[in-house]
Design a protein around this motif. Structure first.
Motif, PDB file in Angstrom:
ATOM      1  N   SER A  97       0.813  -1.215   0.000  1.00 14.33           N
ATOM      2  CA  SER A  97       0.000   0.000   0.000  1.00 14.33           C
ATOM      3  C   SER A  97       0.846   1.264   0.000  1.00 14.33           C
ATOM      4  O   SER A  97       1.912   1.306   0.604  1.00 14.33           O
ATOM      5  CB  SER A  97      -0.895   0.021   1.251  1.00 14.33           C
ATOM      6  OG  SER A  97      -1.757   1.133   1.240  1.00 14.33           O
ATOM      7  N   ARG A 111      -3.401   5.303   1.382  1.00 12.07           N
ATOM      8  CA  ARG A 111      -4.475   4.302   1.273  1.00 12.07           C
ATOM      9  C   ARG A 111      -4.660   3.491   2.554  1.00 12.07           C
ATOM     10  O   ARG A 111      -5.609   2.699   2.659  1.00 12.07           O
ATOM     11  CB  ARG A 111      -4.160   3.327   0.143  1.00 12.07           C
ATOM     12  CG  ARG A 111      -4.172   3.945  -1.251  1.00 12.07           C
ATOM     13  CD  ARG A 111      -3.938   2.852  -2.263  1.00 12.07           C
ATOM     14  NE  ARG A 111      -3.792   3.314  -3.616  1.00 12.07           N
ATOM     15  CZ  ARG A 111      -4.804   3.572  -4.455  1.00 12.07           C
ATOM     16  NH1 ARG A 111      -6.048   3.427  -4.043  1.00 12.07           N
ATOM     17  NH2 ARG A 111      -4.568   3.970  -5.680  1.00 12.07           N
ATOM     18  N   ALA A 165      -8.712  -1.259  -2.484  1.00  8.11           N
ATOM     19  CA  ALA A 165      -9.175  -0.276  -1.488  1.00  8.11           C
ATOM     20  C   ALA A 165      -9.590  -0.973  -0.193  1.00  8.11           C
ATOM     21  O   ALA A 165     -10.385  -1.910  -0.213  1.00  8.11           O
ATOM     22  CB  ALA A 165     -10.342   0.518  -2.050  1.00  8.11           C
ATOM     23  N   LYS A 213     -15.206  -1.065  -3.085  1.00  3.25           N
ATOM     24  CA  LYS A 213     -14.344   0.125  -3.069  1.00  3.25           C
ATOM     25  C   LYS A 213     -15.095   1.415  -2.737  1.00  3.25           C
ATOM     26  O   LYS A 213     -14.481   2.429  -2.403  1.00  3.25           O
ATOM     27  CB  LYS A 213     -13.670   0.282  -4.430  1.00  3.25           C
ATOM     28  CG  LYS A 213     -14.633   0.546  -5.577  1.00  3.25           C
ATOM     29  CD  LYS A 213     -13.897   0.752  -6.885  1.00  3.25           C
ATOM     30  CE  LYS A 213     -14.887   1.165  -7.969  1.00  3.25           C
ATOM     31  NZ  LYS A 213     -14.237   1.440  -9.251  1.00  3.25           N
ATOM     32  N   GLN A 222     -10.701   8.778  -0.069  1.00  5.14           N
ATOM     33  CA  GLN A 222      -9.235   8.727   0.079  1.00  5.14           C
ATOM     34  C   GLN A 222      -8.561   9.425  -1.098  1.00  5.14           C
ATOM     35  O   GLN A 222      -8.909   9.182  -2.256  1.00  5.14           O
ATOM     36  CB  GLN A 222      -8.742   7.277   0.129  1.00  5.14           C
ATOM     37  CG  GLN A 222      -9.093   6.541   1.399  1.00  5.14           C
ATOM     38  CD  GLN A 222      -8.470   5.149   1.419  1.00  5.14           C
ATOM     39  OE1 GLN A 222      -8.461   4.446   0.415  1.00  5.14           O
ATOM     40  NE2 GLN A 222      -7.953   4.754   2.559  1.00  5.14           N
TER      41      GLN A 222
END
Ligand code: DO4
Ligand code: MG
Length: 308
Positions: free
Chosen positions: A122, A126, A188, A292, A298
């Motif tokens: 990641s 995130r 996600a 997601k 985000q």
């Protein structure tokens, strides 16, 4: 393990490095949280701390500034810090992968090989933190949390601290074909980290109890315990391989792999609550959502906001 409600402030009785947002004016900051009290540090980011050597970090943490009232804790990484993860570092992970996969042999081979399995997990922006949702993919039917001790490594490759990581995984997608690993691991809501970094000089990561519990409608549907003493590879070996062919100017988080995997008939469901506790490090509790859509807010440089 505290009650797995997915709500309420993280319980951090020990000293941790934290990122926070002030309740009053919303300004972000970095500080030290000790016995529930946050004091500010004179740095703009955790990334800035990971540009320092451990000795200098220790000196900085020894002289924190003013108390920050009503600090809301954020994910403990920012800037260009990347999250990576190691795989098949415990016998249990090797067994579970061999059971789920169409290509069982590769897991046996990587467990024994000199070179570990390392994969990108990641970007900092995130990452979700304690209390925020983790996700299962809408196109996956077999999903698990992976409770892991994560190393916080500075730009010099020195271990500066530890975190609790949930390396959420789609067993269905990885099991269908190992080349699908990035899709099984990177999506996600797939990476959760505990709110505070435990400084390396305060705790020995070599033999820590790791516990996981998944609750459904308040009832535990999977739980397990292991110890970091069962990790097959030394931390330094994992860090060495990560730094062999790349630079990490803002440091990196390197999750060390899972030693806990449920039987094949278990899968996470929406509204489950996952709690991971690692002795001397912290706890991480996240409710489970599907898809997601929950992460549309985000953005790079913008922290994940808590959801009601
Ligand atoms: O081999 C795939 C991933 C393994 C992993 O994430 C783990 O062992 O924790
Ligand atoms: Mg893992």
């Amino acid at each position: 393990m505290r009650e797995a409600t997915g709500h309420g402030p993280p319980k951090l009785p020990l000293m941790h490095i934290v990122r926070y947002r002030r309740g009053q004016d919303g300004t972000p900051g970095v500080g030290v949280r000790d016995d529930g009290v946050v004091r500010e540090l004179p740095v703009p980011s955790v990334a800035a701390l990971l540009r320092e050597r451990v000795a200098d970090l220790r000196a900085l943490l020894g002289a924190p500034g003013d108390v920050v009232e009503d600090a809301r804790l954020l994910a403990p990484v920012d800037g260009a810090t990347e999250v990576w993860a190691a795989g098949v570092t415990y016998l249990r992970s090797r067994e579970a992968r061999m059971e789920e996969s169409s290509e069982a042999d590769i897991y046996g081979r990587v467990y024994e090989a000199a070179r570990p399995e390392l994969f990108f997990k990641s970007a900092a922006w995130r990452v979700v933190v304690d209390g925020e949702p983790v996700a299962i993919r809408a196109d996956s039917g077999l999903d698990v949390p992976e409770p892991e001790l994560a190393l916080v490594v500075n730009r010099f490759g020195e271990i500066a601290g530890y975190l609790v990581c949930n390396d959420m995984s789609s067993r269905a997608i990885e099991g269908e074909n190992p080349l699908y690993l990035p899709q099984a691991k990177v999506y996600a809501g797939a990476c959760a980290l505990s709110a505070g970094i435990r400084p390396v000089w305060e705790v020995n990561g070599a033999d820590l109890a790791v516990a996981v519990r998944v609750t459904r409608d308040g009832v535990a549907v999977w739980s397990g315990t292991t110890s970091t003493a069962r990790l097959k590879r030394p931390f330094a070996e994992l860090v060495d391989y990560l730094f062999r062919a790349d630079h990490f100017p803002d440091g990196a988080v390197l999750s060390t792999g899972t030693g806990l995997a449920p039987a094949m008939d278990f899968t996470l469901q929406p509204a489950d609550v996952v709690t991971i506790a690692i002795d001397g490090i912290g706890e991480l509790t996240n409710p489970v959502v599907v898809g997601k859509e929950h992460f549309e807010h985000q953005r790079p440089g913008i922290e994940v906001e808590s959801r009601p």
